[in-house]
Design a protein around this motif. Structure first.
Motif, PDB file in Angstrom:
ATOM      1  N   THR A 191      -6.790 -25.694  -2.743  1.00 15.68           N
ATOM      2  CA  THR A 191      -5.825 -24.598  -2.709  1.00 15.68           C
ATOM      3  C   THR A 191      -4.393 -25.117  -2.625  1.00 15.68           C
ATOM      4  OG1 THR A 191      -7.488 -23.360  -1.476  1.00 15.68           O
ATOM      5  CG2 THR A 191      -5.255 -22.440  -1.557  1.00 15.68           C
ATOM      6  N   GLY A 192      -4.163 -26.108  -1.767  1.00 18.00           N
ATOM      7  CA  GLY A 192      -2.818 -26.682  -1.618  1.00 18.00           C
ATOM      8  C   GLY A 192      -1.808 -25.649  -1.153  1.00 18.00           C
ATOM      9  N   SER A 193      -0.709 -25.536  -1.877  1.00 19.66           N
ATOM     10  CA  SER A 193       0.357 -24.588  -1.531  1.00 19.66           C
ATOM     11  C   SER A 193       0.153 -23.219  -2.171  1.00 19.66           C
ATOM     12  CB  SER A 193       1.713 -25.152  -1.958  1.00 19.66           C
ATOM     13  OG  SER A 193       1.994 -26.366  -1.288  1.00 19.66           O
ATOM     14  N   GLY A 194      -0.895 -23.064  -2.980  1.00 18.47           N
ATOM     15  CA  GLY A 194      -1.208 -21.757  -3.551  1.00 18.47           C
ATOM     16  C   GLY A 194      -0.439 -21.403  -4.805  1.00 18.47           C
ATOM     17  N   SER A 195       0.232 -22.365  -5.412  1.00 16.55           N
ATOM     18  CA  SER A 195       1.006 -22.075  -6.620  1.00 16.55           C
ATOM     19  C   SER A 195       0.101 -21.601  -7.760  1.00 16.55           C
ATOM     20  CB  SER A 195       1.784 -23.318  -7.054  1.00 16.55           C
ATOM     21  OG  SER A 195       2.425 -23.120  -8.290  1.00 16.55           O
ATOM     22  N   LEU A 196      -0.905 -22.409  -8.095  1.00 17.08           N
ATOM     23  CA  LEU A 196      -1.833 -22.022  -9.155  1.00 17.08           C
ATOM     24  C   LEU A 196      -2.678 -20.825  -8.736  1.00 17.08           C
ATOM     25  CD1 LEU A 196      -3.210 -22.578 -11.905  1.00 17.08           C
ATOM     26  CD2 LEU A 196      -4.777 -24.097 -10.685  1.00 17.08           C
ATOM     27  N   SER A 197      -3.022 -20.730  -7.469  1.00 13.89           N
ATOM     28  CA  SER A 197      -3.895 -19.657  -6.988  1.00 13.89           C
ATOM     29  C   SER A 197      -3.346 -18.283  -7.361  1.00 13.89           C
ATOM     30  CB  SER A 197      -4.059 -19.746  -5.467  1.00 13.89           C
ATOM     31  OG  SER A 197      -4.471 -21.026  -5.064  1.00 13.89           O
ATOM     32  N   HIS A 198      -2.047 -18.086  -7.169  1.00 15.21           N
ATOM     33  CA  HIS A 198      -1.447 -16.789  -7.483  1.00 15.21           C
ATOM     34  C   HIS A 198      -1.553 -16.478  -8.974  1.00 15.21           C
ATOM     35  CE1 HIS A 198       0.225 -17.233  -3.443  1.00 15.21           C
ATOM     36  NE2 HIS A 198       0.569 -15.966  -3.501  1.00 15.21           N
ATOM     37  N   ALA A 199      -1.354 -17.482  -9.813  1.00 14.54           N
ATOM     38  CA  ALA A 199      -1.455 -17.262 -11.257  1.00 14.54           C
ATOM     39  C   ALA A 199      -2.894 -16.975 -11.670  1.00 14.54           C
ATOM     40  CB  ALA A 199      -0.912 -18.476 -12.011  1.00 14.54           C
ATOM     41  N   LEU A 200      -3.860 -17.652 -11.031  1.00 10.45           N
ATOM     42  CA  LEU A 200      -5.268 -17.402 -11.330  1.00 10.45           C
ATOM     43  C   LEU A 200      -5.641 -15.967 -10.983  1.00 10.45           C
ATOM     44  CD1 LEU A 200      -6.931 -20.698 -10.002  1.00 10.45           C
ATOM     45  CD2 LEU A 200      -6.493 -20.075 -12.390  1.00 10.45           C
ATOM     46  N   VAL A 201      -5.170 -15.491  -9.838  1.00 17.88           N
ATOM     47  CA  VAL A 201      -5.461 -14.115  -9.423  1.00 17.88           C
ATOM     48  C   VAL A 201      -4.935 -13.122 -10.453  1.00 17.88           C
ATOM     49  CG1 VAL A 201      -4.893 -12.334  -7.732  1.00 17.88           C
ATOM     50  CG2 VAL A 201      -5.601 -14.592  -6.956  1.00 17.88           C
TER      51      VAL A 201
ATOM     52  N   HIS B 262       0.524 -10.922   0.636  1.00 14.63           N
ATOM     53  CA  HIS B 262       0.815 -10.558  -0.744  1.00 14.63           C
ATOM     54  C   HIS B 262      -0.186  -9.548  -1.312  1.00 14.63           C
ATOM     55  CE1 HIS B 262       2.857 -14.776  -1.100  1.00 14.63           C
ATOM     56  NE2 HIS B 262       3.478 -13.971  -0.284  1.00 14.63           N
ATOM     57  N   ASN B 263      -1.045  -9.011  -0.423  1.00 15.64           N
ATOM     58  CA  ASN B 263      -2.035  -8.002  -0.815  1.00 15.64           C
ATOM     59  C   ASN B 263      -2.992  -8.507  -1.889  1.00 15.64           C
ATOM     60  OD1 ASN B 263      -0.867  -5.825   0.875  1.00 15.64           O
ATOM     61  ND2 ASN B 263       0.844  -5.973  -0.563  1.00 15.64           N
ATOM     62  N   LEU B 264      -3.352  -9.788  -1.781  1.00 20.36           N
ATOM     63  CA  LEU B 264      -4.264 -10.388  -2.757  1.00 20.36           C
ATOM     64  C   LEU B 264      -5.621 -10.736  -2.146  1.00 20.36           C
ATOM     65  CD1 LEU B 264      -1.805 -12.918  -4.475  1.00 20.36           C
ATOM     66  CD2 LEU B 264      -2.371 -10.595  -5.205  1.00 20.36           C
ATOM     67  N   ASP B 265      -5.803 -10.444  -0.870  1.00 17.00           N
ATOM     68  CA  ASP B 265      -7.000 -10.924  -0.180  1.00 17.00           C
ATOM     69  C   ASP B 265      -8.294 -10.311  -0.704  1.00 17.00           C
ATOM     70  OD1 ASP B 265      -5.598  -8.740   0.989  1.00 17.00           O
ATOM     71  OD2 ASP B 265      -6.945  -8.758   2.702  1.00 17.00           O
ATOM     72  N   GLU B 266      -8.224  -9.201  -1.457  1.00 14.39           N
ATOM     73  CA  GLU B 266      -9.435  -8.648  -2.054  1.00 14.39           C
ATOM     74  C   GLU B 266      -9.776  -9.331  -3.376  1.00 14.39           C
ATOM     75  OE1 GLU B 266      -9.218  -4.462  -2.395  1.00 14.39           O
ATOM     76  OE2 GLU B 266      -9.065  -4.115  -0.220  1.00 14.39           O
TER      77      GLU B 266
ATOM     78  N   ALA C 297       0.804  -1.214   0.000  1.00 16.31           N
ATOM     79  CA  ALA C 297       0.000   0.000   0.000  1.00 16.31           C
ATOM     80  C   ALA C 297       0.836   1.263   0.000  1.00 16.31           C
ATOM     81  CB  ALA C 297      -0.930  -0.010   1.220  1.00 16.31           C
ATOM     82  N   ASP C 298       2.043   1.211   0.598  1.00 16.11           N
ATOM     83  CA  ASP C 298       2.870   2.405   0.685  1.00 16.11           C
ATOM     84  C   ASP C 298       3.926   2.469  -0.406  1.00 16.11           C
ATOM     85  OD1 ASP C 298       4.371   0.301   1.555  1.00 16.11           O
ATOM     86  OD2 ASP C 298       5.165   1.296   3.344  1.00 16.11           O
ATOM     87  N   ALA C 299       3.827   1.632  -1.426  1.00 13.95           N
ATOM     88  CA  ALA C 299       4.813   1.641  -2.500  1.00 13.95           C
ATOM     89  C   ALA C 299       4.698   2.920  -3.308  1.00 13.95           C
ATOM     90  CB  ALA C 299       4.621   0.430  -3.408  1.00 13.95           C
ATOM     91  N   SER C 300       5.838   3.399  -3.816  1.00 14.02           N
ATOM     92  CA  SER C 300       5.858   4.634  -4.597  1.00 14.02           C
ATOM     93  C   SER C 300       5.091   4.450  -5.888  1.00 14.02           C
ATOM     94  CB  SER C 300       7.313   5.017  -4.902  1.00 14.02           C
ATOM     95  OG  SER C 300       7.347   6.133  -5.766  1.00 14.02           O
ATOM     96  N   ALA C 301       4.334   5.490  -6.253  1.00  8.69           N
ATOM     97  CA  ALA C 301       3.522   5.411  -7.466  1.00  8.69           C
ATOM     98  C   ALA C 301       4.275   5.902  -8.692  1.00  8.69           C
ATOM     99  CB  ALA C 301       2.245   6.228  -7.280  1.00  8.69           C
ATOM    100  N   THR C 302       5.421   6.542  -8.497  1.00  7.51           N
ATOM    101  CA  THR C 302       6.193   7.062  -9.622  1.00  7.51           C
ATOM    102  C   THR C 302       7.621   6.572  -9.543  1.00  7.51           C
ATOM    103  OG1 THR C 302       6.771   9.076  -8.393  1.00  7.51           O
ATOM    104  CG2 THR C 302       4.762   9.138  -9.739  1.00  7.51           C
ATOM    105  N   GLY C 303       8.285   6.508 -10.709  1.00  4.98           N
ATOM    106  CA  GLY C 303       9.668   6.073 -10.763  1.00  4.98           C
ATOM    107  C   GLY C 303       9.812   4.598 -10.521  1.00  4.98           C
ATOM    108  N   PRO C 304      11.056   4.110 -10.471  1.00  2.00           N
ATOM    109  CA  PRO C 304      11.283   2.681 -10.238  1.00  2.00           C
ATOM    110  C   PRO C 304      10.714   2.251  -8.891  1.00  2.00           C
ATOM    111  CG  PRO C 304      13.301   3.794 -10.940  1.00  2.00           C
ATOM    112  CD  PRO C 304      12.301   4.855 -10.634  1.00  2.00           C
ATOM    113  N   GLU C 305      10.072   1.094  -8.877  1.00  2.00           N
ATOM    114  CA  GLU C 305       9.515   0.598  -7.624  1.00  2.00           C
ATOM    115  C   GLU C 305      10.640   0.144  -6.714  1.00  2.00           C
ATOM    116  OE1 GLU C 305       6.300  -2.687  -5.975  1.00  2.00           O
ATOM    117  OE2 GLU C 305       6.741  -2.540  -8.126  1.00  2.00           O
ATOM    118  N   THR C 306      10.644   0.651  -5.508  1.00  2.00           N
ATOM    119  CA  THR C 306      11.710   0.330  -4.567  1.00  2.00           C
ATOM    120  C   THR C 306      11.195  -0.561  -3.442  1.00  2.00           C
ATOM    121  OG1 THR C 306      11.261   2.357  -3.310  1.00  2.00           O
ATOM    122  CG2 THR C 306      12.937   2.472  -5.051  1.00  2.00           C
TER     123      THR C 306
END
Length: 282
Positions: free
Chosen positions: A118-128, A157-161, A6-15
């Motif tokens: 769900t298992g280990s969530g490998s496919l879940s992340h790709a589906l999201v 991982h900020n994917l809960d929504e 949520a606090d990541a910079s919106a401009t320039g390279p992501e740090t």
């Protein structure tokens, strides 16, 4: 890519920021997920790396160990990198499987997809990533411990929504009634997927797609029979094989020259073929 903090910079390279997930790349076959904590350190055979030195550094940077001894790269997490480095709670799907599943499920942003388990969530992340930002993944896991760990990871991982992980025995109970007719795709990775075909058919939209992943042909046969009974069309069975090629550079002594006369001089096979007329055919 996994969602930005949520606090990541919106401009320039992501740090890199405090609490971010980074993939520490040591070599192509050794990567590790690390959550950045300014009081922690990462230690490997190349040296000791202080997390506080990573904060403010752009993702993808080469960072040196304490005292300049050794280096690693700190990469932004993607679903592919997560698959190659995640903590295993179960057997997982890898990239060749995942890309095929998402392609045949015809997923796109805005789709609703159901997954069990769900298992280990490998496919879940790709589906999201495939259905974001407007779509949603409903993932179901029958094991309470794995379901909770998956929910914790999705939140970190900020994917809960974008994904809901529910404790439910899909083989025994089927998919929830409130999802009937809403799903664009259903994915099954279960011991008895044929038991869930009636519920999956009820959950899918009229043009929805069902994909079942099974290691045994007997499971495939029983599932295909059940799918036919419930009106599924254009049923296909695929076997996914990934073969990696090893590069070898054999060398030969010059054609017709005894090894002793060659004085130990060898030429690559490619050079011999080009100079001596290829395969020496008639």
């Amino acid at each position: 890519m996994l969602q930005k903090a949520a606090d990541a910079s919106a401009t320039g390279p992501e740090t890199i920021q405090e609490g971010d997930l980074v993939i520490v790349y040591e070599r192509h076959d050794k990567m590790k997920p690390v959550y950045v904590n300014s009081t922690d350190k990462y230690t490997n055979r190349y040296g000791t790396f202080l997390h506080k030195d990573w904060i403010g550094v752009p993702f993808g940077s080469k960072v040196l160990g304490k005292g300049g001894s050794g280096f690693v790269h700190v990469l932004a997490a993607t679903s592919e990198l997560w698959t190659t480095s995640l903590p295993h709670r179960t057997q997982i799907l890898y990239l060749a499987d995942i890309s095929t599943v998402i392609n045949y499920l015809e997923l796109r942003p805005g789709c609703i997809v159901l997954e069990s388990g769900t298992g280990s969530g490998s496919l879940s992340h790709a589906l999201v990533r495939a259905v974001a930002p407007e779509g949603h993944v409903y993932s179901f896991e029958f094991h309470a411990g794995r379901a909770q760990l998956a929910r914790d990871e999705f939140k970190k991982h900020n994917l809960d929504e974008l994904i809901t992980c529910t404790l439910r025995d899909i083989e025994g109970e089927g998919f929830p009634e409130e999802l009937a007719g809403l799903a664009d795709g259903v994915f099954l990775d279960l011991p008895g997927p044929w038991k869930v075909v009636p519920s999956a058919a009820k959950s899918l939209r009229p043009d929805g797609v069902l994909c079942s992943f099974s290691p045994c042909i007997e499971q495939v046969q029983r599932t295909c029979v059940e799918m036919t009974k419930h009106g599924f069309k254009e049923i296909q069975t695929l076997e996914i094989l990934l073969r990696e090629y090893d590069l070898d550079r054999p060398v030969l002594t010059p054609f017709g020259v005894p090894p002793a006369a060659a004085n130990g001089v060898k030429r690559p096979f490619a050079d011999v073929s080009q100079e001596d007329g290829g395969d020496h055919g008639p």
